[in-house]
Design an enzyme around this catalytic site. Structure first.
Site, mmCIF file in Angstrom:
data_model
loop_
_atom_site.group_PDB
_atom_site.id
_atom_site.type_symbol
_atom_site.label_atom_id
_atom_site.label_comp_id
_atom_site.label_asym_id
_atom_site.label_seq_id
_atom_site.Cartn_x
_atom_site.Cartn_y
_atom_site.Cartn_z
ATOM 1 N N ASP A 36 0.830 -1.210 0.000
ATOM 2 C CA ASP A 36 0.000 0.000 0.000
ATOM 3 C C ASP A 36 0.867 1.263 0.000
ATOM 4 O OD1 ASP A 36 -2.376 1.369 -0.044
ATOM 5 O OD2 ASP A 36 -2.776 1.162 2.106
ATOM 6 N N SER A 70 -8.505 -4.502 4.939
ATOM 7 C CA SER A 70 -9.011 -4.252 3.584
ATOM 8 C C SER A 70 -9.459 -5.534 2.866
ATOM 9 C CB SER A 70 -7.961 -3.508 2.755
ATOM 10 O OG SER A 70 -7.632 -2.280 3.364
ATOM 11 N N ARG A 117 1.954 -4.750 6.206
ATOM 12 C CA ARG A 117 1.239 -3.725 5.446
ATOM 13 C C ARG A 117 2.092 -2.469 5.437
ATOM 14 N NH1 ARG A 117 -5.073 -2.337 4.594
ATOM 15 N NH2 ARG A 117 -4.724 -0.661 3.095
ATOM 16 N N ARG A 172 -5.487 -1.541 8.758
ATOM 17 C CA ARG A 172 -6.700 -2.310 8.445
ATOM 18 C C ARG A 172 -6.373 -3.466 7.510
ATOM 19 N NH1 ARG A 172 -7.896 2.951 6.468
ATOM 20 N NH2 ARG A 172 -7.245 3.205 4.306
ATOM 21 N N LEU A 199 9.946 -21.255 -3.977
ATOM 22 C CA LEU A 199 9.056 -20.226 -3.431
ATOM 23 C C LEU A 199 7.733 -20.265 -4.189
ATOM 24 C CD1 LEU A 199 8.478 -17.497 -1.846
ATOM 25 C CD2 LEU A 199 9.411 -16.331 -3.842
ATOM 26 N N ARG A 209 -0.556 9.306 -9.889
ATOM 27 C CA ARG A 209 -0.620 8.100 -9.040
ATOM 28 C C ARG A 209 -0.014 6.875 -9.717
ATOM 29 N NH1 ARG A 209 -3.920 7.369 -4.846
ATOM 30 N NH2 ARG A 209 -4.265 5.240 -5.557
ATOM 31 N N GLY A 222 0.085 5.362 -4.407
ATOM 32 C CA GLY A 222 -0.510 6.625 -4.830
ATOM 33 C C GLY A 222 0.079 7.803 -4.073
ATOM 34 N N ARG A 223 0.171 7.655 -2.745
ATOM 35 C CA ARG A 223 0.720 8.752 -1.927
ATOM 36 C C ARG A 223 2.193 8.982 -2.226
ATOM 37 N NH1 ARG A 223 -1.318 6.175 3.369
ATOM 38 N NH2 ARG A 223 -1.847 4.542 1.874
ATOM 39 N N GLU A 230 0.471 -12.849 12.709
ATOM 40 C CA GLU A 230 1.146 -11.715 13.347
ATOM 41 C C GLU A 230 1.149 -10.538 12.370
ATOM 42 O OE1 GLU A 230 2.294 -11.618 16.479
ATOM 43 O OE2 GLU A 230 1.555 -13.655 16.756
ATOM 44 N N HIS A 288 2.541 3.187 -8.947
ATOM 45 C CA HIS A 288 2.359 1.759 -9.264
ATOM 46 C C HIS A 288 3.553 1.245 -10.059
ATOM 47 C CE1 HIS A 288 -1.518 2.137 -7.560
ATOM 48 N NE2 HIS A 288 -2.092 2.760 -8.582
ATOM 49 N N SER A 300 -7.600 -5.575 -5.326
ATOM 50 C CA SER A 300 -8.761 -6.062 -4.582
ATOM 51 C C SER A 300 -10.020 -5.899 -5.429
ATOM 52 C CB SER A 300 -8.909 -5.282 -3.267
ATOM 53 O OG SER A 300 -9.431 -3.991 -3.518
#
Ligand code: IPE
Ligand code: IPE
Ligand code: MG
Length: 258
Positions: free
Chosen positions: A35, A212, A204, A210, A146, A48, A38-39, A223, A52, A80
């Site tokens: 996350d 999401s 996160r 959160r 992996l 934005r 964009g910021r 955890e 990405h 999502s």
């Protein structure tokens, strides 16, 4: 999968010459909510989507770091179900980036021993993207170093309802089957994550506290590690720091301290 045996299954003594100073007790499965793209871009006066684009490099780095550390399963939340609400142009760029990522990285992933898997309602993705995903899953299906799970058009509540629908179909075909054998393990086998261990660690980025709609069933005892860094700024060393922090956590699963 079982919620109680995760601690015991933590990896020990894996070869990780490129990742010094890592603890013995590693998570078997790390899930990441990537996350803050964009910021990251907005703060630089960029559109934005530039965030990405920059985030793709972090994906590469964290896949490599997982291989080096010996983390066997890495799940990345890439898109999502709720992300369809975003402007059409942004969604288009995200799909294109996914497309290009698979095309550009497939050879490397294959060579590095990475098995690619997706979770989510991928059938709703653009057909040419879906075709590339299916091809990549097939080509890497025998790799075992992996497992890289990409959550695409993923929503945890939909995943749970999809499992319930499957079970209802099973019950209609074989009345009584549900009562005979419906426990947590059976239910888990009807989720998109079938066959994967539950995440031991959730990371996160960007400081949001959160879930999401991510892996709600699977993360009952995961955890949680939150960093304020935006995803494009998150480094291999930050990832290792999260692994170190994980090793200090006491997982009690409802029991009392040892
Ligand atoms: C995460 O970054 C990438 C996706 C959700 C696809 P965001 O795009 O959510 O970045 P912020 O949260 O707006 O900064
Ligand atoms: C979660 O991030 C989804 C992905 C990282 C793909 P969001 O940025 O969409 O989450 P919210 O909207 O802030 O909860
Ligand atoms: Mg966000």
């Amino acid at each position: 999968m079982s919620l109680s045996s995760d601690a015991a299954k933590d990896t020990a003594n894996r070869a990780r010459s490129d990742a010094p100073d890592l603890p013995q007790r590693l998570p078997q499965h790390v899930a990441v909510i990537m996350d803050g793209n964009g910021r990251w871009a907005t703060e630089r006066g960029l559109p934005r989507v530039a965030g990405h684009q920059a985030g793709v490099q972090t994906v590469r780095e964290i896949v490599r770091a997982s291989l080096d550390a010996g983390v066997p399963v890495l799940t990345l939340y890439a898109f999502s179900q709720e992300n369809w609400k975003r402007p059409k142009d942004e969604v288009g760029v995200l799909m294109d980036l996914l497309d290009h990522f698979i095309v550009r990285e497939l050879d490397d992933l294959e060579r590095q021993g990475v098995r690619l898997r997706t979770i989510g309602r991928t059938e709703a993705l653009p057909p040419r993207t879906l075709e590339k995903i299916r091809d990549a899953e097939k080509r890497t299906s025998t790799n075992a170093k992996l497992t890289l799970v990409i959550a695409l058009n993923y929503g945890a509540r939909t995943e749970i309802l999809d499992a319930v629908r499957q079970l209802m179909r099973r019950a209609a075909a074989d009345p009584g089957s549900a009562e005979r054998a419906l426990d947590e393990a059976v239910f888990s086998e009807h989720l998109y994550t079938k066959g994967l261990p539950d995440p031991d660690l959730l990371i996160r980025t960007s400081g949001e506290m959160r879930l999401s709609n991510f892996l709600l069933w699977q993360m009952s005892y995961t955890e949680i590690y939150i960093t304020r860094k935006y995803w494009p700024d998150f480094t291999r060393e930050d990832y290792f720091e999260a692994l170190r922090e994980y090793a200090t956590r006491e997982r009690r699963f409802g029991d009392v301290s040892a």
